[in-house]
Design a protein around this motif. Sequence first.
Motif, PDB file in Angstrom:
ATOM      1  N   CYS A 249       0.836  -1.197   0.000  1.00 30.11           N
ATOM      2  CA  CYS A 249       0.000   0.000   0.000  1.00 30.11           C
ATOM      3  C   CYS A 249       0.875   1.253   0.000  1.00 30.11           C
ATOM      4  CB  CYS A 249      -0.906   0.010   1.226  1.00 30.11           C
ATOM      5  SG  CYS A 249      -2.052  -1.381   1.294  1.00 30.11           S
TER       6      CYS A 249
ATOM      7  N   GLY B 275      -2.541   1.882  -4.332  1.00 31.75           N
ATOM      8  CA  GLY B 275      -2.379   3.292  -4.030  1.00 31.75           C
ATOM      9  C   GLY B 275      -3.658   3.908  -3.524  1.00 31.75           C
TER      10      GLY B 275
ATOM     11  N   SER C  92      -5.394   7.683  -3.252  1.00 34.14           N
ATOM     12  CA  SER C  92      -5.325   9.090  -3.627  1.00 34.14           C
ATOM     13  C   SER C  92      -4.026   9.365  -4.408  1.00 34.14           C
ATOM     14  CB  SER C  92      -5.439   9.956  -2.369  1.00 34.14           C
ATOM     15  OG  SER C  92      -5.755  11.294  -2.685  1.00 34.14           O
TER      16      SER C  92
ATOM     17  N   CYS D  28      -2.021   6.546  -5.747  1.00 29.09           N
ATOM     18  CA  CYS D  28      -2.339   5.978  -7.061  1.00 29.09           C
ATOM     19  C   CYS D  28      -1.392   6.529  -8.119  1.00 29.09           C
ATOM     20  CB  CYS D  28      -3.777   6.307  -7.448  1.00 29.09           C
ATOM     21  SG  CYS D  28      -5.037   5.612  -6.363  1.00 29.09           S
ATOM     22  N   GLN D  29      -1.090   7.818  -8.030  1.00 28.26           N
ATOM     23  CA  GLN D  29      -0.180   8.430  -8.999  1.00 28.26           C
ATOM     24  C   GLN D  29       1.226   7.872  -8.851  1.00 28.26           C
ATOM     25  OE1 GLN D  29      -2.300  12.365  -7.801  1.00 28.26           O
ATOM     26  NE2 GLN D  29      -1.105  12.889  -9.612  1.00 28.26           N
TER      27      GLN D  29
ATOM     28  N   VAL E 142       1.097   4.246 -10.307  1.00 28.64           N
ATOM     29  CA  VAL E 142       1.068   4.248 -11.774  1.00 28.64           C
ATOM     30  C   VAL E 142       2.451   4.606 -12.323  1.00 28.64           C
ATOM     31  CG1 VAL E 142       0.164   5.514 -13.780  1.00 28.64           C
ATOM     32  CG2 VAL E 142      -1.393   4.636 -12.030  1.00 28.64           C
TER      33      VAL E 142
ATOM     34  N   LEU F 231      -2.227  -3.547 -10.141  1.00 29.45           N
ATOM     35  CA  LEU F 231      -2.476  -2.289  -9.447  1.00 29.45           C
ATOM     36  C   LEU F 231      -3.893  -2.277  -8.886  1.00 29.45           C
ATOM     37  CD1 LEU F 231      -1.033   0.384 -11.940  1.00 29.45           C
ATOM     38  CD2 LEU F 231       0.029  -0.422  -9.821  1.00 29.45           C
TER      39      LEU F 231
ATOM     40  N   LEU G  96      -6.154   0.940  -7.592  1.00 30.35           N
ATOM     41  CA  LEU G  96      -6.164   2.404  -7.497  1.00 30.35           C
ATOM     42  C   LEU G  96      -7.410   2.826  -6.727  1.00 30.35           C
ATOM     43  CD1 LEU G  96      -5.143   3.234 -11.191  1.00 30.35           C
ATOM     44  CD2 LEU G  96      -3.660   2.818  -9.210  1.00 30.35           C
TER      45      LEU G  96
ATOM     46  N   PRO H 273      -8.395   7.357  -7.262  1.00 31.55           N
ATOM     47  CA  PRO H 273      -7.281   7.910  -8.050  1.00 31.55           C
ATOM     48  C   PRO H 273      -7.434   9.403  -8.327  1.00 31.55           C
ATOM     49  CG  PRO H 273      -8.758   6.622  -9.448  1.00 31.55           C
ATOM     50  CD  PRO H 273      -9.195   6.384  -8.038  1.00 31.55           C
TER      51      PRO H 273
ATOM     52  N   THR I 132      -5.735  -4.118 -13.407  1.00 30.02           N
ATOM     53  CA  THR I 132      -5.886  -2.978 -12.493  1.00 30.02           C
ATOM     54  C   THR I 132      -7.322  -2.883 -12.006  1.00 30.02           C
ATOM     55  OG1 THR I 132      -4.151  -1.759 -13.669  1.00 30.02           O
ATOM     56  CG2 THR I 132      -5.587  -0.495 -12.227  1.00 30.02           C
TER      57      THR I 132
ATOM     58  N   VAL J  49      -9.876  -0.422 -10.112  1.00 29.33           N
ATOM     59  CA  VAL J  49     -10.156   0.957  -9.702  1.00 29.33           C
ATOM     60  C   VAL J  49     -11.262   0.907  -8.652  1.00 29.33           C
ATOM     61  CG1 VAL J  49     -10.852   3.256 -10.457  1.00 29.33           C
ATOM     62  CG2 VAL J  49      -9.531   1.786 -11.995  1.00 29.33           C
TER      63      VAL J  49
END
Length: 263
Positions: free
Chosen positions: A27, A94, A96, A99-100, A103, A116, A118, A121, A187, A189
């Motif tokens: 995380c 990730g 918030s 997440c960036q 990625v 991933l 996210l 995100p 991924t 989301v």
Amino acid sequence: MQRITAAVSGWPVVAWRSAGRGPSVVCVHGAGVSSREFQPFIEVLGRRRDAWTVDLPGFGASGGPPRPLGLRALADAVAEWLTAVGLEQAVLLGGSFGCQVAVEAAVRHPDRITGLVLVGPTVDPAARGFLRQLLRWVRNAPHEQASMAVLNLADYRDAGVRRVACTFTETLRDRIEDKLPHILVPTLVVRGAYDRLVPQEWAEEVTRLLPAGRLAVVPKAGHMVPYRRPHALAGLVSDFLAHQCAATGANDRTRPEQSGAAG
């Protein structure tokens, strides 16, 4: 949970682990905060999976350089940390701004990242500006637990004003939407149904841009899903790992001789 400290570019980077079966899930926290926001989640996920949460350099309990690291440097630090604790590969989760970072790490180190997740995100291009983000944050606040405010204040104190401000600037500068089409790993989301920072339209756009993305919405949650709904998120992540990441051959092995010092 086990506390593990490992050296990353000479800085002590601290992580917490709740050991379970692989693949390993790591995380990555949001802007200005720390792994505190993920600890309720990894306590739950660790009953089923090998779950980690790490303080990025300069945040939480981790040391870091006097000058704040940019997004690329943070992503590289995550990859270096994986090596330091003996994780050949991992799924990054990730939250918030995390997440960036996740990625960016997947783009720069694709051989290390097998999937991933996210969660919330950022940043929605329709609100890429400080005032718009502040307004959304104010609207989202009633949907978070009051105890989150105490944790956030402690995190901001630990990081310092300069590092927090620089990280928020990185959040707004980054164009995550340009990178998502290049993410080839499975991924997931995740959006809280009451999240005012990540509206449904943006979450759907993130999913559409991903070659192998799927979207899940958690009821009765705002932006901080891992803290408010850890059991619901752990269920989603476990299902995702079982059904979406199985074909990637995610490596859950660690090399004990390279693990950091437990504290």
